[in-house]
Motif scaffolding. Structure first.
Motif, mmCIF file in Angstrom:
data_model
loop_
_atom_site.group_PDB
_atom_site.id
_atom_site.type_symbol
_atom_site.label_atom_id
_atom_site.label_comp_id
_atom_site.label_asym_id
_atom_site.label_seq_id
_atom_site.Cartn_x
_atom_site.Cartn_y
_atom_site.Cartn_z
ATOM 1 N N ILE A 133 -6.453 -15.389 1.878
ATOM 2 C CA ILE A 133 -6.692 -14.098 3.049
ATOM 3 C C ILE A 133 -5.539 -13.393 2.685
ATOM 4 C CG2 ILE A 133 -6.000 -13.655 5.421
ATOM 5 C CD1 ILE A 133 -7.076 -16.796 5.710
ATOM 6 N N VAL A 134 -6.119 -11.690 3.503
ATOM 7 C CA VAL A 134 -5.316 -11.022 2.855
ATOM 8 C C VAL A 134 -5.073 -9.642 4.247
ATOM 9 C CG1 VAL A 134 -5.011 -8.480 1.262
ATOM 10 C CG2 VAL A 134 -5.515 -10.696 0.201
ATOM 11 N N THR A 135 -3.714 -9.558 4.115
ATOM 12 C CA THR A 135 -3.819 -8.701 5.424
ATOM 13 C C THR A 135 -2.569 -7.895 5.399
ATOM 14 O OG1 THR A 135 -4.149 -9.392 8.261
ATOM 15 C CG2 THR A 135 -2.517 -10.833 6.931
ATOM 16 N N ARG A 136 -2.652 -7.047 6.200
ATOM 17 C CA ARG A 136 -2.099 -5.911 6.831
ATOM 18 C C ARG A 136 -0.911 -6.029 7.991
ATOM 19 N NH1 ARG A 136 -5.555 -5.174 4.036
ATOM 20 N NH2 ARG A 136 -5.746 -4.350 1.540
ATOM 21 N N ALA A 137 -1.114 -7.048 8.943
ATOM 22 C CA ALA A 137 -1.140 -7.225 10.585
ATOM 23 C C ALA A 137 0.076 -8.230 9.627
ATOM 24 C CB ALA A 137 -2.215 -7.904 11.110
ATOM 25 N N VAL A 138 1.301 -8.006 9.874
ATOM 26 C CA VAL A 138 2.845 -8.963 9.145
ATOM 27 C C VAL A 138 3.716 -8.507 9.890
ATOM 28 C CG1 VAL A 138 2.459 -8.544 7.199
ATOM 29 C CG2 VAL A 138 3.125 -6.916 7.722
ATOM 30 N N THR A 139 3.128 -7.191 11.552
ATOM 31 C CA THR A 139 4.320 -6.986 12.512
ATOM 32 C C THR A 139 3.644 -8.141 14.042
ATOM 33 O OG1 THR A 139 3.602 -5.659 12.986
ATOM 34 C CG2 THR A 139 5.524 -5.660 11.033
ATOM 35 N N LEU A 140 4.527 -8.807 14.299
ATOM 36 C CA LEU A 140 4.207 -9.273 16.003
ATOM 37 C C LEU A 140 3.483 -8.715 16.967
ATOM 38 C CD1 LEU A 140 4.755 -12.057 16.691
ATOM 39 C CD2 LEU A 140 6.319 -11.010 18.159
ATOM 40 N N GLY A 141 2.680 -8.692 17.010
ATOM 41 C CA GLY A 141 1.565 -8.321 17.253
ATOM 42 C C GLY A 141 -0.078 -7.427 17.287
ATOM 43 N N ASP A 145 0.818 -1.539 -0.058
ATOM 44 C CA ASP A 145 0.135 -0.049 0.145
ATOM 45 C C ASP A 145 0.636 1.481 0.120
ATOM 46 O OD1 ASP A 145 -2.391 -0.833 -0.322
ATOM 47 O OD2 ASP A 145 -2.549 -1.481 2.234
ATOM 48 N N GLY A 146 2.417 1.380 -0.972
ATOM 49 C CA GLY A 146 2.991 2.322 -0.227
ATOM 50 C C GLY A 146 4.246 1.746 0.114
ATOM 51 N N PRO A 147 5.179 2.748 0.199
ATOM 52 C CA PRO A 147 6.435 2.239 0.534
ATOM 53 C C PRO A 147 6.778 2.057 1.918
ATOM 54 C CG PRO A 147 6.584 3.953 -0.613
ATOM 55 C CD PRO A 147 5.366 4.124 -0.267
ATOM 56 N N GLY A 148 7.025 0.881 2.043
ATOM 57 C CA GLY A 148 6.918 0.308 3.723
ATOM 58 C C GLY A 148 6.119 0.073 4.296
ATOM 59 N N ILE A 149 4.294 0.193 3.641
ATOM 60 C CA ILE A 149 3.816 -0.470 4.168
ATOM 61 C C ILE A 149 3.659 -1.815 3.675
ATOM 62 C CG2 ILE A 149 1.259 0.000 3.812
ATOM 63 C CD1 ILE A 149 1.916 2.861 3.831
ATOM 64 N N GLU A 208 -7.621 -20.089 12.521
ATOM 65 C CA GLU A 208 -5.983 -20.214 12.341
ATOM 66 C C GLU A 208 -5.300 -20.174 10.549
ATOM 67 O OE1 GLU A 208 -4.384 -19.282 15.509
ATOM 68 O OE2 GLU A 208 -6.601 -20.162 16.877
ATOM 69 N N LEU A 209 -4.225 -19.040 10.806
ATOM 70 C CA LEU A 209 -3.292 -19.441 9.497
ATOM 71 C C LEU A 209 -1.763 -19.452 10.033
ATOM 72 C CD1 LEU A 209 -3.277 -19.780 6.519
ATOM 73 C CD2 LEU A 209 -3.344 -16.760 6.782
ATOM 74 N N CYS A 210 -1.506 -20.484 10.161
ATOM 75 C CA CYS A 210 0.285 -20.934 9.986
ATOM 76 C C CYS A 210 0.347 -20.997 8.634
ATOM 77 C CB CYS A 210 0.648 -22.066 10.909
ATOM 78 S SG CYS A 210 -0.099 -21.966 12.550
ATOM 79 N N VAL A 211 1.779 -20.443 7.702
ATOM 80 C CA VAL A 211 2.490 -20.235 6.693
ATOM 81 C C VAL A 211 3.832 -20.358 6.331
ATOM 82 C CG1 VAL A 211 -0.066 -20.982 5.284
ATOM 83 C CG2 VAL A 211 0.954 -18.363 5.813
ATOM 84 N N ILE A 212 4.386 -20.372 5.240
ATOM 85 C CA ILE A 212 5.690 -20.484 4.521
ATOM 86 C C ILE A 212 5.808 -18.830 3.685
ATOM 87 C CG2 ILE A 212 7.812 -21.144 4.196
ATOM 88 C CD1 ILE A 212 7.062 -22.188 7.138
ATOM 89 N N ILE A 213 6.132 -18.075 4.472
ATOM 90 C CA ILE A 213 6.413 -17.536 2.883
ATOM 91 C C ILE A 213 6.967 -17.614 1.939
ATOM 92 C CG2 ILE A 213 7.786 -15.331 1.849
ATOM 93 C CD1 ILE A 213 7.387 -14.288 4.962
ATOM 94 N N ASP A 214 6.164 -18.123 0.629
ATOM 95 C CA ASP A 214 6.560 -18.326 -1.040
ATOM 96 C C ASP A 214 6.929 -17.470 -1.785
ATOM 97 O OD1 ASP A 214 6.207 -21.414 -0.246
ATOM 98 O OD2 ASP A 214 4.125 -20.425 -0.224
ATOM 99 N N ASP A 215 7.195 -16.033 -1.809
ATOM 100 C CA ASP A 215 7.279 -15.462 -2.405
ATOM 101 C C ASP A 215 7.635 -13.936 -2.033
ATOM 102 O OD1 ASP A 215 8.007 -14.966 -5.013
ATOM 103 O OD2 ASP A 215 6.764 -14.349 -5.851
ATOM 104 N N VAL A 216 8.929 -13.453 -1.482
ATOM 105 C CA VAL A 216 8.825 -11.698 -1.584
ATOM 106 C C VAL A 216 8.626 -10.797 -3.022
ATOM 107 C CG1 VAL A 216 10.170 -10.023 -0.646
ATOM 108 C CG2 VAL A 216 9.781 -12.448 0.674
ATOM 109 N N ASN A 217 6.948 -9.616 -3.183
ATOM 110 C CA ASN A 217 6.957 -9.427 -4.402
ATOM 111 C C ASN A 217 7.631 -7.360 -4.218
ATOM 112 O OD1 ASN A 217 6.491 -11.231 -6.304
ATOM 113 N ND2 ASN A 217 4.405 -12.220 -4.174
ATOM 114 N N PRO A 218 9.034 -7.352 -4.413
ATOM 115 C CA PRO A 218 8.766 -5.881 -3.718
ATOM 116 C C PRO A 218 8.212 -4.680 -4.352
ATOM 117 C CG PRO A 218 10.594 -6.221 -5.124
ATOM 118 C CD PRO A 218 9.223 -7.644 -4.971
#
Length: 149
Positions: free
Chosen positions: A86-94, A66-70, A139-149
């Motif tokens: 599922i799409v979420t922006r909650a990607v840091t602990l807590g 959603d923009g640089p660093g989001i 509950e969703l437990c997953v492994i990151i498959d791809d990082v898209n800058p």
């Protein structure tokens, strides 16, 4: 016929071991675990148990969604991509996302997602607790498959 019975016994056994409530004890008074008891998506909604193993989920991390660093994370069912995602922006602990995109078994849900294990690189494990507005939990437990800058 025998293989069908064996399959049903295996499914019932797996569902009894991997329920979707990964809370430590009483869900009201105790915190959620930060480790995955089951890799994948587990949800019990209207007496229907959805259990999708991590191997059938694609997890894409978008550091600048959603923009640089989001950042954001998108997880979708590879066998039928539009049916469960599922799409979420909650990607840091807590972190908490009160406006995620949630679709499970072709039904759209609103709710809140809490990040309980964070990562941002391919191979990192992510864990999310999902509280749906109708009172159900996933509950969703997953492994990151791809990082898209």
């Amino acid at each position: 016929m025998k293989s069908t019975i064996k399959y049903l016994v295996l499914v019932v056994f797996a569902l009894s071991i991997f329920n979707c409530d990964n809370d430590d004890g009483d869900p009201v008074t105790s915190p959620n675990e930060d480790v995955c008891n089951y890799q994948g998506l587990t949800a019990l909604i209207n007496n229907t148990h959805t259990l999708i193993p991590e191997a059938e989920l694609q997890t894409d991390f978008f550091p600048n969604n959603d923009g640089p660093g989001i950042p954001a994370v998108e997880v979708f069912y590879t066998t039928n991509p539009g049916s469960t995602f599922i799409v979420t922006r909650a990607v840091t602990l807590g972190a908490v996302d009160s406006n995620p995109e949630i679709k499970i078994d072709d039904v759209d849900y609103s709710g809140v997602i809490t990040c309980q294990r964070a990562g941002s690189a391919v191979g990192d494990e992510l864990r999310f607790d999902i509280l749906l507005d109708n009172g159900y939990e996933a509950e969703l437990c997953v492994i990151i498959d791809d990082v898209n800058p």
